[in-house]
Design a protein around this motif. Sequence first.
Motif, PDB file in Angstrom:
ATOM      1  N   MET A  74       3.604  -7.534 -62.841  1.00 12.31           N
ATOM      2  CA  MET A  74       4.556  -6.971 -61.915  1.00 12.31           C
ATOM      3  C   MET A  74       4.801  -5.520 -62.308  1.00 12.31           C
ATOM      4  O   MET A  74       4.916  -5.217 -63.483  1.00 12.31           O
ATOM      5  N   GLU A  75       4.887  -4.675 -61.320  1.00  9.10           N
ATOM      6  CA  GLU A  75       5.099  -3.246 -61.571  1.00  9.10           C
ATOM      7  C   GLU A  75       6.480  -2.816 -61.098  1.00  9.10           C
ATOM      8  O   GLU A  75       6.924  -3.216 -60.035  1.00  9.10           O
ATOM      9  N   PHE A  76       7.127  -2.007 -61.897  1.00  5.87           N
ATOM     10  CA  PHE A  76       8.428  -1.445 -61.549  1.00  5.87           C
ATOM     11  C   PHE A  76       8.234   0.014 -61.164  1.00  5.87           C
ATOM     12  O   PHE A  76       7.440   0.722 -61.785  1.00  5.87           O
ATOM     13  N   GLN A  77       8.987   0.460 -60.167  1.00  4.98           N
ATOM     14  CA  GLN A  77       8.883   1.844 -59.719  1.00  4.98           C
ATOM     15  C   GLN A  77       9.786   2.768 -60.522  1.00  4.98           C
ATOM     16  O   GLN A  77       9.510   3.959 -60.625  1.00  4.98           O
ATOM     17  N   THR A  78      10.878   2.232 -61.072  1.00  2.00           N
ATOM     18  CA  THR A  78      11.803   3.038 -61.869  1.00  2.00           C
ATOM     19  C   THR A  78      12.320   2.211 -63.041  1.00  2.00           C
ATOM     20  O   THR A  78      12.272   0.974 -63.026  1.00  2.00           O
TER      21      THR A  78
ATOM     22  N   GLN B  68      13.720  -1.858 -63.312  1.00  2.00           N
ATOM     23  CA  GLN B  68      13.338  -2.788 -64.366  1.00  2.00           C
ATOM     24  C   GLN B  68      14.562  -3.318 -65.107  1.00  2.00           C
ATOM     25  O   GLN B  68      14.670  -4.513 -65.371  1.00  2.00           O
ATOM     26  N   ALA B  69      15.497  -2.449 -65.436  1.00  2.00           N
ATOM     27  CA  ALA B  69      16.709  -2.876 -66.139  1.00  2.00           C
ATOM     28  C   ALA B  69      17.515  -3.864 -65.292  1.00  2.00           C
ATOM     29  O   ALA B  69      18.026  -4.870 -65.800  1.00  2.00           O
ATOM     30  N   CYS B  70      17.605  -3.582 -64.000  1.00  2.00           N
ATOM     31  CA  CYS B  70      18.344  -4.472 -63.099  1.00  2.00           C
ATOM     32  C   CYS B  70      17.651  -5.829 -63.014  1.00  2.00           C
ATOM     33  O   CYS B  70      18.300  -6.873 -63.074  1.00  2.00           O
ATOM     34  N   TYR B  71      16.335  -5.827 -62.901  1.00  2.00           N
ATOM     35  CA  TYR B  71      15.566  -7.072 -62.844  1.00  2.00           C
ATOM     36  C   TYR B  71      15.799  -7.909 -64.101  1.00  2.00           C
ATOM     37  O   TYR B  71      16.015  -9.125 -64.015  1.00  2.00           O
TER      38      TYR B  71
ATOM     39  N   TYR C 107      15.022  -3.777 -55.627  1.00  2.00           N
ATOM     40  CA  TYR C 107      14.393  -2.574 -55.082  1.00  2.00           C
ATOM     41  C   TYR C 107      14.932  -1.335 -55.795  1.00  2.00           C
ATOM     42  O   TYR C 107      16.127  -1.291 -56.131  1.00  2.00           O
ATOM     43  N   PRO C 108      14.101  -0.331 -55.995  1.00  2.00           N
ATOM     44  CA  PRO C 108      14.635   0.939 -56.509  1.00  2.00           C
ATOM     45  C   PRO C 108      15.518   1.574 -55.443  1.00  2.00           C
ATOM     46  O   PRO C 108      15.293   1.389 -54.243  1.00  2.00           O
TER      47      PRO C 108
ATOM     48  N   ASP D   4      19.186   4.120 -59.729  1.00  2.00           N
ATOM     49  CA  ASP D   4      19.842   2.852 -59.472  1.00  2.00           C
ATOM     50  C   ASP D   4      18.859   1.896 -58.815  1.00  2.00           C
ATOM     51  O   ASP D   4      17.707   2.236 -58.562  1.00  2.00           O
ATOM     52  N   ALA D   5      19.338   0.708 -58.561  1.00  2.00           N
ATOM     53  CA  ALA D   5      18.553  -0.317 -57.882  1.00  2.00           C
ATOM     54  C   ALA D   5      19.480  -1.094 -56.960  1.00  2.00           C
ATOM     55  O   ALA D   5      20.704  -1.037 -57.111  1.00  2.00           O
ATOM     56  N   ILE D   6      18.898  -1.798 -56.000  1.00  2.00           N
ATOM     57  CA  ILE D   6      19.681  -2.700 -55.161  1.00  2.00           C
ATOM     58  C   ILE D   6      19.147  -4.111 -55.336  1.00  2.00           C
ATOM     59  O   ILE D   6      17.960  -4.320 -55.578  1.00  2.00           O
TER      60      ILE D   6
END
Length: 147
Positions: A1-5, A9-12, A50-51, A56-58
């Motif tokens: 899995m790839e994170f954009q920011t 990643q921290a939120c996930y 989502y980034p 931040d993330a949502i």
Amino acid sequence: MEFQTTAQQACYEKVTVWMQELFNKYPCARSDFPGLGMLMGSAIVEVLIYPWENDDAIINTRSYVVTGAQLDANLMHFLLRENVDMRFGAFGIDPQGDILFEHTIVGSSCDKNELKASVVAVSQVADEYDDQIVSQWGGKRALERVR
């Protein structure tokens, strides 16, 4: 899995731990996008991360309610009228014509209780409305779709 920011990643990572603690089971991680899924009643609930902006993330909690329903004016009117009374989230139609229910919260300010409220609300609405929609407009509940 790839994170954009890094915020995504921290939120996930935070949400993954909370989901395990809150629901006493390990939600299934998606391989194609940062998110988790689990079965709750007749609903399959996804929590997608989502980034958002630069730092931040949502957290988008969603459930596909019905697929293949007859999308006529009466059904659209019904869904819009029901949205007025929803405390968390709203019905929508995806590009394939599937009915979903979703709720979105900000990742950095979310706490465990807010995540729980989002997941429970989405699962309860999907579980409650899937039978009603199928009986009046046809289609399949999300659970039947994956079998």
